[in-house]
Enzyme design. Structure first.
Site, PDB file in Angstrom:
ATOM      1  NE  ARG A   1       3.853  -6.451   3.253  1.00  0.00           N
ATOM      2  CZ  ARG A   1       2.832  -6.911   2.536  1.00  0.00           C
ATOM      3  NH1 ARG A   1       1.970  -7.729   3.080  1.00  0.00           N
ATOM      4  NH2 ARG A   1       2.694  -6.565   1.270  1.00  0.00           N
TER       5      ARG A   1
ATOM      6  CG  HIS B   1       2.674   7.890  10.815  1.00  0.00           C
ATOM      7  ND1 HIS B   1       2.238   7.050   9.796  1.00  0.00           N
ATOM      8  CD2 HIS B   1       1.695   8.797  11.007  1.00  0.00           C
ATOM      9  CE1 HIS B   1       1.030   7.450   9.409  1.00  0.00           C
ATOM     10  NE2 HIS B   1       0.688   8.505  10.120  1.00  0.00           N
TER      11      HIS B   1
ATOM     12  N   GLY C   1      12.395   5.192  -0.405  1.00  0.00           N
ATOM     13  CA  GLY C   1      13.602   4.933   0.384  1.00  0.00           C
ATOM     14  C   GLY C   1      14.366   6.152   0.853  1.00  0.00           C
TER      15      GLY C   1
ATOM     16  CE  LYS D   1       1.533  -9.416   9.650  1.00  0.00           C
ATOM     17  NZ  LYS D   1       1.019  -8.200   9.082  1.00  0.00           N
TER      18      LYS D   1
END
Ligand code: GAR
Length: 208
Positions: free
Chosen positions: A97, A115, A17, A71
């Site tokens: 995910r 990313h 986090g 999902k």
């Protein structure tokens, strides 16, 4: 204050986090006046991020994917809470995910991801390890809009970071993280000020 109605943001995170906290603390310190974090969503019961953001007074809700038959139903459950809270945009901050069609359909061009590489290099898991194994001398961070493919949508911002021969996954991660935090804050600033426009794969920044 800008006089603009702040963008109601949900943060999704699965682990430590640090990006979620950086966003939250940037808002608290006045650095992101047009962003209002309203909720953190996690898919991992043991994620330290849940307690960290609660201590900062943010609502944090766990949705366990395995307790839903599909999902789509998992995402519909999340979506119903996001709607209740009036969420307008989502920041994926280490949410490990793939986001599916339910959430992407409900928030078109309103979901961001960070990313730890210069995409399209090293998508997926362990981007730092991939960079070290490949032997690159420069890597970096990417904030991008999310589409249905992994680490793929239009790039909002990228910043580079050097890689040294003596680096380990840990030292490289340590060098990347503060850059991730700063880049995410800048991207959210742009989004919340309505300065980002998508044209095909390109994100155009309006500086007026
Ligand atoms: C960050 O390095 C983020 O870029 C990465 O997960 C880490 C989460 O750290 N995300 C991805 O790899 C997405 N494909 P954090 O929980 O301390 O923010």
């Amino acid at each position: 204050m800008s006089g603009r109605k702040p963008l109601r943001l949900a943060i999704f995170a699965s682990g430590r986090g640090s990006n979620a906290m950086a966003i939250l603390l940037a808002v608290r310190s006045g650095r992101l006046p047009d962003v209002e974090p309203v909720l953190l969503v996690s898919d991992k019961e043991v994620a330290p991020v849940l307690e960290k953001v609660r201590q900062e007074g943010l609502e944090a809700v766990l949705f366990k994917p395995k307790t839903y038959p599909t999902k789509e139903e998992y995402e519909r459950a999340i979506l119903s809470l996001l709607k209740e809270r009036g969420v307008e945009a989502i920041a994926l901050a280490g949410y490990m995910r793939l986001v599916g069609s339910v959430l992407i359909g409900a928030f078109p061009d309103r979901i961001l991801n960070i990313h730890p590489s210069l995409l399209p290099a090293f998508p997926g898991l362990h981007a730092q390890r991939q960079a070290l194994e490949y032997g690159v001398r420069v890597t970096g961070v990417t904030v991008h809009f999310v589409d249905l493919l992994m680490d793929h949508g239009p790039v909002i911002l990228q910043k580079s970071v050097p890689v040294y021969p003596e680096d380990t996954e840990e030292t490289l991660t340590e060098r990347l993280l503060p850059v991730e935090h700063e880049t995410y804050i800048e991207a959210l600033e742009g989004l919340s000020q309505g300065r980002l426009r998508i044209s095909g794969r390109h994100v155009l920044w309006n500086f007026n």
